[in-house]
Design a protein around this motif. Sequence first.
Motif, PDB file in Angstrom:
ATOM      1  N   TYR A  51       0.681  -1.225  -0.075  1.00  0.00           N
ATOM      2  CA  TYR A  51       0.091  -0.060   0.079  1.00  0.00           C
ATOM      3  C   TYR A  51       0.974   1.172  -0.098  1.00  0.00           C
ATOM      4  N   THR A  98      -6.125  -5.727   6.165  1.00  0.00           N
ATOM      5  CA  THR A  98      -7.531  -5.805   5.539  1.00  0.00           C
ATOM      6  C   THR A  98      -7.587  -4.611   4.913  1.00  0.00           C
ATOM      7  N   LEU A  99      -7.401  -3.542   5.585  1.00  0.00           N
ATOM      8  CA  LEU A  99      -7.646  -1.997   4.988  1.00  0.00           C
ATOM      9  C   LEU A  99      -6.684  -1.742   3.870  1.00  0.00           C
ATOM     10  N   SER A 100      -5.547  -2.033   3.909  1.00  0.00           N
ATOM     11  CA  SER A 100      -4.303  -2.144   2.995  1.00  0.00           C
ATOM     12  C   SER A 100      -4.741  -2.651   1.652  1.00  0.00           C
ATOM     13  N   ILE A 102      -7.996  -3.502   0.654  1.00  0.00           N
ATOM     14  CA  ILE A 102      -8.872  -2.560  -0.025  1.00  0.00           C
ATOM     15  C   ILE A 102      -8.520  -1.251  -0.656  1.00  0.00           C
ATOM     16  N   GLN A 103      -7.746  -0.712   0.008  1.00  0.00           N
ATOM     17  CA  GLN A 103      -7.003   0.468  -0.490  1.00  0.00           C
ATOM     18  C   GLN A 103      -6.310   0.228  -1.714  1.00  0.00           C
ATOM     19  N   ILE A 123     -15.094  -7.388   9.618  1.00  0.00           N
ATOM     20  CA  ILE A 123     -14.916  -6.277  10.433  1.00  0.00           C
ATOM     21  C   ILE A 123     -15.969  -6.058  11.396  1.00  0.00           C
ATOM     22  N   VAL A 148      -9.428   2.148  11.294  1.00  0.00           N
ATOM     23  CA  VAL A 148      -9.187   1.304  10.304  1.00  0.00           C
ATOM     24  C   VAL A 148     -10.526   0.562   9.906  1.00  0.00           C
ATOM     25  N   THR A 152     -12.375   1.511   6.530  1.00  0.00           N
ATOM     26  CA  THR A 152     -12.636   0.133   5.460  1.00  0.00           C
ATOM     27  C   THR A 152     -14.232   0.102   5.178  1.00  0.00           C
TER      28      THR A 152
END
Length: 335
Positions: A51, A98-100, A102-103, A123, A148, A152
């Motif tokens: 990311y 997980t956020l990374s 999706i980003q 989540i 986060v 997300t």
Amino acid sequence: MTDTATTTTNEIDHTTTFLKDKHINYITNLDVKKDTFEYWVTEHIRMNGMYWGLTSLNLLGALEKMDKEEIIQWILSCQKPNGGFSGNTLHDDHLLSTLSAIQILVQLDSLDRIDINPVIEYIVKLQQEDGSFFGDQWGEIDTRFSYVAILTLSLLGALDRINVNKAVEFIDRCKNFDGGFGSIPGAESHAGQIFTCVSALALVNRLDLVDIDKLGWWLCERQLPNGGLNGRPEKSSDVCYSWWVISSLCTIDRLNWINTEKLKNYILKCQDNETGGVADKPGDIPDVFHTYFGISGFSLMGQFTDQVETIDPVYALPIKTIKKLGLKAPWNKLI
């Protein structure tokens, strides 16, 4: 009579010049350095590293230099049966990775390559009765995870799936007398935690809970005589706070409370004139983490606008991506 040899150099002065091409080359070559200690010691956070590197390239207008399909296939290999993503293929799932994931998918216009419902369920199950969030199945609680989770779900259009009011109450309990926020209730204020709390509150339209002037004063006091920023009192400067501090100042509209010219010069000195990349401090070895935060710091301050795209201080994504997703960002006058 003896001739005097004159030594010339083609090196660019990195203390005054933004080394865009060198940074692009540094980032695109990170994955070929598999024989280094640094490569393997960071194996467990490869998703975050992807990311940082990919977003940096996006801000520099060089996203096409990465193999899009190869990245997507690797991300898919990191998704676990419970919907979460791991930092690398052989590691456990976590909210941070997980956020990374999706980003990254959002920036590659490839969110449709996954089923988002399992991600949302993953989540939702991590929210606790007091509104906080576990980072993973092992139960660590931290305001980072609140941000986060909220970010997300915002990107996935599913904020209504969690108890937002409870999440806000927990974050508010982490607020301190100095206007800052800590990792849990009672923990000291820290610039990184302030970013996560302020950004989370911005995403759910609750910046009314922030004492803007008191927090702005605490944040502007993070600037040291060398122009750099620290994360809390009595600490040394570090380029990463060019994101943690500046993003919060942008979100609460107090960026003019620090000397951005001095900070720009500090970040420039942290560039590596030979390999490219940005280090935590002048003269140290660069890494992708500080490279991302240095470039993002320039972006947030409106520096080198002819070479660096504008990033949003809350979504931590280029504004062009936010606009494409049709997301609202009332804290950002450019959207």
